[in-house]
Every structure is written in structure tokens, then in C-alpha cells.
Design an enzyme around this catalytic site. Structure first.
Site, PDB file in Angstrom:
ATOM      1  N   SER A  63       1.867  -1.256  -7.198  1.00 38.15           N
ATOM      2  CA  SER A  63       1.534  -2.480  -8.366  1.00 38.15           C
ATOM      3  C   SER A  63       0.383  -3.408  -7.488  1.00 38.15           C
ATOM      4  O   SER A  63       0.620  -4.485  -7.155  1.00 38.15           O
ATOM      5  CB  SER A  63       2.682  -3.411  -8.510  1.00 38.15           C
ATOM      6  N   LEU A  85       0.767  -1.082   0.162  1.00 45.45           N
ATOM      7  CA  LEU A  85       0.079   0.064  -0.005  1.00 45.45           C
ATOM      8  C   LEU A  85       0.915   1.396  -0.192  1.00 45.45           C
ATOM      9  O   LEU A  85       2.185   1.365   0.238  1.00 45.45           O
ATOM     10  CB  LEU A  85      -0.926  -0.031   1.435  1.00 45.45           C
ATOM     11  N   GLY A 126       5.891   1.850   3.273  1.00 43.75           N
ATOM     12  CA  GLY A 126       7.373   2.035   3.518  1.00 43.75           C
ATOM     13  C   GLY A 126       8.258   1.322   2.368  1.00 43.75           C
ATOM     14  O   GLY A 126       9.344   0.915   2.550  1.00 43.75           O
ATOM     15  N   LYS A 127       7.464   1.264   1.185  1.00 46.76           N
ATOM     16  CA  LYS A 127       8.443   0.679   0.125  1.00 46.76           C
ATOM     17  C   LYS A 127       9.619   1.386  -0.222  1.00 46.76           C
ATOM     18  O   LYS A 127      10.564   0.854  -0.418  1.00 46.76           O
ATOM     19  CB  LYS A 127       7.601   0.579  -1.251  1.00 46.76           C
ATOM     20  N   SER A 128       9.733   2.531  -0.344  1.00 47.46           N
ATOM     21  CA  SER A 128      10.356   3.343  -0.881  1.00 47.46           C
ATOM     22  C   SER A 128      11.862   3.485   0.352  1.00 47.46           C
ATOM     23  O   SER A 128      13.140   3.236  -0.023  1.00 47.46           O
ATOM     24  CB  SER A 128      10.410   5.043  -0.984  1.00 47.46           C
TER      25      SER A 128
END
Lengths: 273, 273
Positions: B177, B104, B108-110
Site C-alpha cells: 500500500s 516496502l 517483513g510485513k508478512s
């Protein structure tokens, strides 16, 4: 608890704080990177002086704060992104750039790209070839050969080449790219000097005599429309970095041409960090 | 003059010959690469046995022919492309792959991508981050946020990630994605094992509480339509390689999560050639 005094507008977010936490070792070793090499505008995300530090949800340890307090009064460069182009170039001992090989079909672009890639690899340098034809099988498989799609094909390859150069790689883009404005648009994406345009200046008659893919034959018989050099123009570069000329009866070997390009890279400092 | 006897269909073109000429040193050193490691189907472009050799316009020296004659009767792998993924991996002492970080907005992906990149860089490994937001400023600047453009955004990043992995780089793709079919389509581009899907499993309420870009607030007030998790679905992976779970009140630090991924890479042999 220390407090950050900003030298410029600076919002201290969760991910910044986490980044800082991850930087502990580097901070400890390098004194928060006050080295002049880190002070280039392109590298510096945030330059500020530490007076104090407030944290919200930030996971900043006492160790960080101690290290940071030790540098009070010095200018500090804040690396928002964790690893920069500069770091990758140091790792690779080379500088990322784009070698853009342009010329007629059959002028030997792919062959030069291969020879160049081999020559650089044998010197321990990391290269990657973006070949116009190959990219059409993947990223650009949705594009046709009509004018706007050919321009989009070149734009995308330019953008991807830029990413490769940013990764620290010597990226060799090999595609006809017949129009000056398309090539110049790709050049404009890159920092100055990092776009090295190589023109394979080979007479049409020589390319047509080679005709490695049988395309000239099809173009002459009218089976391919808008074929560069036959039924569509090729605009030779005006101020490109390297011209590699071939004449009928006087062909330079691809290895020799590759060495010319490698010498250029060496001279311009691309083969070291 | 020797003649090539083909074990399969093989057309000996000008550029093949030139490639061969450039391979002289390697041929000399390695006996035309008959090592079993070169015999993997993915590496082998042409496997044939040399009995003899004909040249047309080919610039093949007597030295090559001597070297090749010395290997008569052995199987030989023909590298049409001058430098292969395998060669770059040897240079980098790592294996190219794609780490696909999904989750989502605000999960905290980046931040994970940065921590991972830093952790791997400190081990001397070359990484590159493809960030969904960043790529929209360049390659994908022509795409909107409508459904088909979001799918195209993911497809292009998948294709570029594939190129980076082929370059030998550990490519970290970081983007929401939200749909399984889009992620699976990217996985399908890669050789098996080279697509490592990492799911940041963070409760919506935690992401919304963080709201680093203020997007949830806008989505709740109806100012952003089709926002993942609020007004559009997120389909969690079913069989991804790594799940990194966070709970309200029990947050794992990005550095610890990065170490989990690095351990996986180590175990699977990606951190060596």
C-alpha cells in the site's frame, strides 16, 4: 549445529526461520506438534524429519535446536503460517463454515439470518452476517444491478464468506443469489461440507403480499426491470442442505427455522472445535 | 394491546417484529437494554420510548408486551440487527480493529503479521491476516497490477478489513500500500481509533539485500515495471500509529516488533471487551 534433512523439497527462508523462532514456546511444550491432529493434509505445510539444521540469516536459538534434536526421527509438521484455521477453531470452540441463505426477495432471508445469529450467539458462538444489500454499500458499492455485476456481487461475497469461515466464524450469507451456477461457484470455493445452502422456499404470492421494501409493486408496474420472480428467473436449489418451507396461511416463525439450522450445525459438529 | 409511541421516525415492519420476538429473553433479562453502554450513537439504531404497541402481522407474544410495559417511560435502544459488534466483542473479550501493516517489499510485513497473530493468539485473542498476495488468489483474482487495479486491490482489502473489525476480530492487513491516499481512504472507512497503521521503516538497501521473492532483482533488470522503491514511489506514512524501524546491521526481531504492537493494543484497551 544441527542440519535439516528434507523429506520433500523445502527452502529454508528468513521468514520461515523467524517463524520457527516465534514457535519456541509451542515447540517446547508440544514437542514440535507431532500429534496426529496436526497431520491432516490440509494443515500440514511441510512434513520432514530432522537430522540436522543449517541457518543463514535465521534467528534460531540453541534452545530450539535442542528441542528439535530431541525429536530426531519423528515426523514434524511445519506451520508456515503462524496461526491456522484449526487454531482459531480451538479458541472459538466451533468450526468455521458458510451458511448460504437463498430465496426470493421478501422470503425472510435477513430475518432468518438475524434469528440464526441471535440463536447461535446465545450459545456462545461467533457469527457474522454478510447481507447482500449491506455489502453493496461498501465492498460492492462499485457494482450495478446488470447481469455481470450481479454475478460479481455474488462471487465477491462468496470469497469474503470463505475468508470468514477460514477465520473460524460461522458466516451467514444472505442474498437472493437466483442462479444455481453462481451459488455452486461459491460452494466450490469451500472445503466439502463447509458450505451449507439453506433455501427459503416461500411462494411468490406470499413474498409479494409481504413486499417489505415495496419492490414487487415497482417490479409489477415495470419500474424495476429484471426483478427476480417477476421478470427474471429464480432457480431453486436442487441438492441444498436445508429447505425451510413456508406456505400461505402456515408460516413458521423465524426462531423455529433458525433452530432447524442450529440443530443441523450441532449434528454435523460445527458447534464444537 | 399496547401502542408504540415513537420518539423518532420509525416504521414497524414484519422483520422488526420478528426480531423483537427473538429478543424476548434478552429483553426479559436486561430490561430492554437501557444501559448507558448501549446508548452510544454507533450502537443505537432507534431510541424511543414505549407508551404502547400496535402489531400487524407481528409475532409478538403477550410476554414481550408485558416486559415492554414494565419499562414504560424509559428510553429504549432498538437493535434492528440481532447481534451487534458490541455483543461479539463481549463474547471475544477484545475489540475489533484493523492493524494495517505497510512497507516496502521485503520489509517483513508478512513475517510481522505472523508473529503478531501468534502473539495475540497465545493470549487467547482472535486475529485474522489479510495478506495482499493471498487475497489476490481469491477475492482480487480479477485485478491486475496496473495503477487503478492496485488501488482497487487496496480498497477491497480495506472494505473486507472493516467487516472483520465489525465482526470483533483483530484484523491484520499486510500489504505494501505505497500511496498515502489509498491508506487514508481505508482509514476513513473505520470508526476513529480502529485503524492502526504500522509502518515497517526498513531501508531499501536492506529490503533489496533480503529480496525474499527475487523481485528486486527482476525490477533492477527491468523485468518488472513500476516496482515500489525502484521504479515507483513509496510514500511513508506521516501520522501513523506505530513506526517499527530497522537499520542495516541492527535488526529487531519480528517477535519484539510484535510485542510493541501488542503493548499498544493493550494500552488502548483493544485486548478487552
Amino acid at each position: 549445529m544441527a542440519v535439516i534433512k528434507e523429506a520433500g523439497a523445502f527452502s529454508f527462508s528468513w521468514s520461515d526461520a523467524v517463524g520457527l523462532s516465534c514457535w519456541r514456546n509451542r515447540i517446547g511444550l508440544r514437542g514440535i506438534d507431532v500429534r496426529s491432529s496436526f497431520l491432516k493434509p490440509a494443515k500440514a505445510k511441510k512434513v520432514f524429519s530432522i537430522a540436522s539444521l543449517t541457518t543463514s540469516r535465521a534467528a534460531i536459538s540453541g534452545e530450539n535446536i535442542l528441542q528439535m534434536e530431541a525429536t530426531v526421527g519423528k515426523n514434524i509438521v511445519w506451520h508456515k503460517s503462524s496461526v491456522e484455521k484449526f487454531d482459531r477453531e480451538e479458541l472459538l470452540k466451533q468450526k468455521g463454515c458458510v451458511i448460504w441463505v437463498t430465496g426470493l426477495s421478501g422470503s425472510g432471508k435477513s430475518t432468518l439470518a438475524c434469528a440464526l445469529s441471535r440463536g447461535l450467539h446465545s450459545r456462545g458462538k461467533l457469527t457474522y452476517i454478510l447481507d447482500g444489500d449491506n455489502v453493496r454499500h461498501g465492498l460492492n458499492s462499485d457494482l450495478s444491478f446488470k447481469a455481470e455485476d450481479r454475478a460479481e456481487n455474488i462471487r465477491r461475497i462468496g470469497e469474503v464468506a470463505k475468508l470468514f469461515a477460514d477465520a473460524g466464524i460461522i458466516c451467514i450469507a444472505s442474498l437472493i443469489s437466483p442462479y444455481r451456477k453462481d451459488r455452486d461457484a461459491c460452494r466450490a470455493l469451500m472445503p466439502e461440507g463447509d458450505f451449507i445452502e439453506v433455501f427459503l422456499d416461500v411462494p411468490l404470492e406470499l413474498c409479494e403480499a409481504r413486499d417489505p421494501k415495496g419492490l414487487y409493486k415497482l417490479a409489477r408496474s415495470g419500474k424495476i426491470k429484471g426483478f427476480t420472480g417477476i421478470s427474471a428467473p429464480y432457480e431453486p436449489p436442487v441438492n441444498c442442505e436445508i429447505v425451510l418451507q413456508q406456505k400461505v396461511g402456515d408460516c413458521v416463525s423465524p426462531c423455529v427455522m433458525a433452530e432447524t439450522v442450529i440443530s443441523y450445525l450441532e449434528e454435523k459438529g460445527y458447534l464444537q472445535a
